[in-house]
Design an enzyme around this catalytic site. Structure first.
Site, short mmCIF file in Angstrom:
data_model
loop_
_atom_site.label_atom_id
_atom_site.label_comp_id
_atom_site.label_asym_id
_atom_site.label_seq_id
_atom_site.Cartn_x
_atom_site.Cartn_y
_atom_site.Cartn_z
N GLU A 351 0.84 -1.20 0.00
CA GLU A 351 0.00 0.00 0.00
C GLU A 351 0.87 1.25 0.00
O GLU A 351 0.50 2.28 -0.56
CB GLU A 351 -0.94 0.00 1.21
CG GLU A 351 -2.06 1.03 1.09
CD GLU A 351 -3.10 0.90 2.17
OE1 GLU A 351 -4.29 1.11 1.88
OE2 GLU A 351 -2.74 0.57 3.33
N HIS A 382 7.04 -27.41 2.66
CA HIS A 382 6.35 -28.51 1.99
C HIS A 382 5.38 -27.97 0.95
O HIS A 382 4.46 -28.69 0.53
CB HIS A 382 5.63 -29.37 3.02
CG HIS A 382 6.57 -29.98 4.02
ND1 HIS A 382 7.19 -31.19 3.82
CD2 HIS A 382 7.03 -29.51 5.21
CE1 HIS A 382 7.97 -31.46 4.85
NE2 HIS A 382 7.90 -30.45 5.71
N LYS A 510 -12.87 2.49 -3.46
CA LYS A 510 -14.00 2.88 -2.60
C LYS A 510 -15.05 3.64 -3.42
O LYS A 510 -16.26 3.38 -3.31
CB LYS A 510 -13.51 3.78 -1.47
CG LYS A 510 -12.68 3.11 -0.40
CD LYS A 510 -12.27 4.14 0.65
CE LYS A 510 -11.35 3.56 1.70
NZ LYS A 510 -10.92 4.60 2.67
#
Length: 545
Positions: A351, A382, A510
């Site tokens: 960000e 793994h 937004k």
């Protein structure tokens, strides 16, 4: 070309990057390499010897930092200058962990007294809740905290609380809600008793969509379960700048904690946003968290570039991103309590430095923020470690591990440490074809099969990593560790000449989300947007594919 890429130091680094020896050779020719390329500060030890770097590399990187006026930019941040130029704000999260004796000026006034006043208010509130003095509407003590936020007001408190689990008050539980997906808060509410639950709403505006929606849902649940509107003040507090909205909601003005424009969301856990942390671990431990971060602030502000931990880490990451085309960076935590840190550092770095223009608006002609990702050891060994060892992409790694465990059971920690150190060694040295072939010498395979399998077992090595150690995970060492990554992020942004403290991409999302929400609730199908968006909105309105 930008001024940065035109600079003689940048050009020298570009040429030098093609001639750095394999790390095997660097270690073979210098037995003192670890001593030369490790340092300790603030309870942390950084081993950066397993990097594609020579003394010449470091000299050039430090020269790049100096030529980019890094030291002056560091001073400007700590002095409260307006370095977030697009929003015309100072950047002073460091003031949140300053000492009471300091004086830090922002917008013409000393902000330290207000910071200390807020900490004292938090102290009183925490004491009231943890002592049982604070009662719910049926005179029962609080047993569960629900922290409602989004972004920095969610991730910081959640990850720090998770990391400091050994320090929790056993009488309290904390639940974190962020996502606007109704499932998130619904599943939390199923676990709770409204008579003993306290909600903390964290939103600077008291209007952030996700946070307000979840808070309204929490209030509806509270009222439906028997609470009255007049009881809301006993079960809801807020961290916000909008006192009027919070009091209209039903929160007592005395239980509203401040937020300031000079603190960005992703740097806010040190403020009253950290109230859930303080409730769980107590104010003494919360202050120790701040103290550890303050120690790293002092180190960053005062240590010379050549002995400065955040500077070295930032420069090495830049080295790989800009001169080796490394497009991601992995954070590997060898401690279960630290398993959330990769996500926190992901938000912090991506960000902050996910930008493509310089401060004066010029398009960059170099890579900026990489993709930050990771997980906990040994699980990753793994899974995705395979790509680190034999994949075609160069992915620098940070290994983080406490030397002592909070849960010293049998040989668990010895095995954990051996895996951590073994991974850094394997990434560095790899395995040659001849070594792989020698390992197969006594197998029943034919000569042709041995040649083929040996090819598959070759690992090039020369994969860079840093190792960060601490004696034990404590509030202080965690504070120092998080501040280290904050400042590492700043270093890169300062050299790239970008604004690490705005987030216009987030703001666009937004805005468009609000527009789409209005179209979803409209009386007619959507036909005003692009064909894809129209179709998706209309499918959602129909409720089926």
């Amino acid at each position: 070309m930008t001024l940065l890429t035109q600079s003689s130091t940048w050009q020298a680094l570009s040429a030098h990057s093609k001639n750095v020896p394999h790390m095997r050779e660097l270690f073979a020719t210098d037995a003192a390499r670890f001593n030369k390329m490790s340092l300790s500060a603030c309870g942390l030890l950084l081993d950066y010897s397993k990097n594609r770097a020579t003394a010449e590399t470091l000299d050039l990187l430090f020269a790049l930092a100096s030529n980019s006026q890094l030291e002056a930019k560091i001073k400007a941040m700590f002095a409260g200058e307006i370095i977030n130029t697009t929003e015309k704000r100072a950047v002073l999260h460091t003031a949140l962990r300053s000492t009471a004796e300091q004086s830090i000026i922002a917008e013409g006034q000393d902000i330290v007294p207000e910071v200390q006043q807020t900490l004292n208010k938090m102290q009183g509130f925490v004491s009231s809740v943890t002592s049982g003095q604070w009662k719910g509407y049926t005179s029962k003590a609080i047993t569960d905290i629900v922290s409602i936020g989004i972004g920095g007001s969610f991730l910081g408190p959640k990850i720090v609380s998770q990391a400091l689990r050994p320090y929790w008050n056993p009488e309290l539980k904390c639940h974190f809600v962020a996502n606007v997906d109704g499932t998130s808060i619904s599943e939390k509410l199923k676990l709770l008793d409204p008579e003993t639950t306290l909600f903390i709403m964290s939103s600077k505006s008291f209007g952030t969509q996700e946070t307000l929606t979840n808070t309204l849902t929490a209030r509806e649940w509270f009222l439906a379960k028997g609470g009255l509107q007049s009881d809301v003040a006993k079960h809801f507090v807020a961290v916000t700048s909008n006192v009027a909205k919070a009091t209209d909601f039903g929160i007592d003005a005395d239980n509203i904690f401040p937020m300031w424009d000079w603190v960005g969301g992703r740097y806010s856990l040190w403020s009253a946003i950290g109230l859930p942390i303080a409730l769980l671990i107590g104010m003494d431990n919360f202050r120790a968290l701040l103290s550890g971060a303050h120690q790293m602030d002092e180190h960053f502000a005062n240590a010379p570039l050549t002995e400065n931990m955040p500077v070295i880490m930032g420069l090495l990451s830049l080295w790989y991103g800009n001169f080796f085309n490394a497009q991601s960076h992995v954070v590997l935590t060898y401690d279960h309590y630290l398993r959330g840190l990769p996500a926190y550092f992901q938000q912090l770095d991506m960000e902050s430095n996910g930008k493509s223009v310089t401060l004066n608006g010029t398009d960059v002609d170099y890579s900026t923020g990489p993709v930050i990702w990771g997980g906990e050891g040994t699980n990753g060994q793994h899974a995705y470690h395979q790509l680190l060892h034999q994949g075609t992409a160069l992915i620098p790694a940070d290994f983080i591990m406490p030397l002592q465990s909070h849960n010293p059971i049998g040989e668990h920690h010895d095995q954990l440490a051996s895996n951590c150190f073994g991974q850094t060694q394997a990434l560095m040295q790899g395995r040659t074809f001849d070594e792989a072939l020698a390992e197969l010498a006594n197998s029943a395979l034919s000569a042709t099969e041995k040649q083929l399998i040996a090819k598959h077992k070759v690992m090039p090595g020369n994969k860079p990593s840093n190792t960060l150690l601490m004696d034990k995970l404590t509030p202080s060492t965690l504070g120092a560790l998080i501040a280290l990554y904050e400042h590492r992020t700043f270093v890169q942004g300062a050299i790239w000449d970008i604004n690490s403290f705005d987030q216009w991409g987030v703001e666009l999302g937004k805005d468009l989300g609000n527009d789409v929400l209005a179209r979803i609730g409209a009386s007619q199908d959507c036909d005003a947007l692009d064909a894809s968006s129209n179709a998706l909105i209309n499918l959602y309105r129909q409720g089926k594919i």
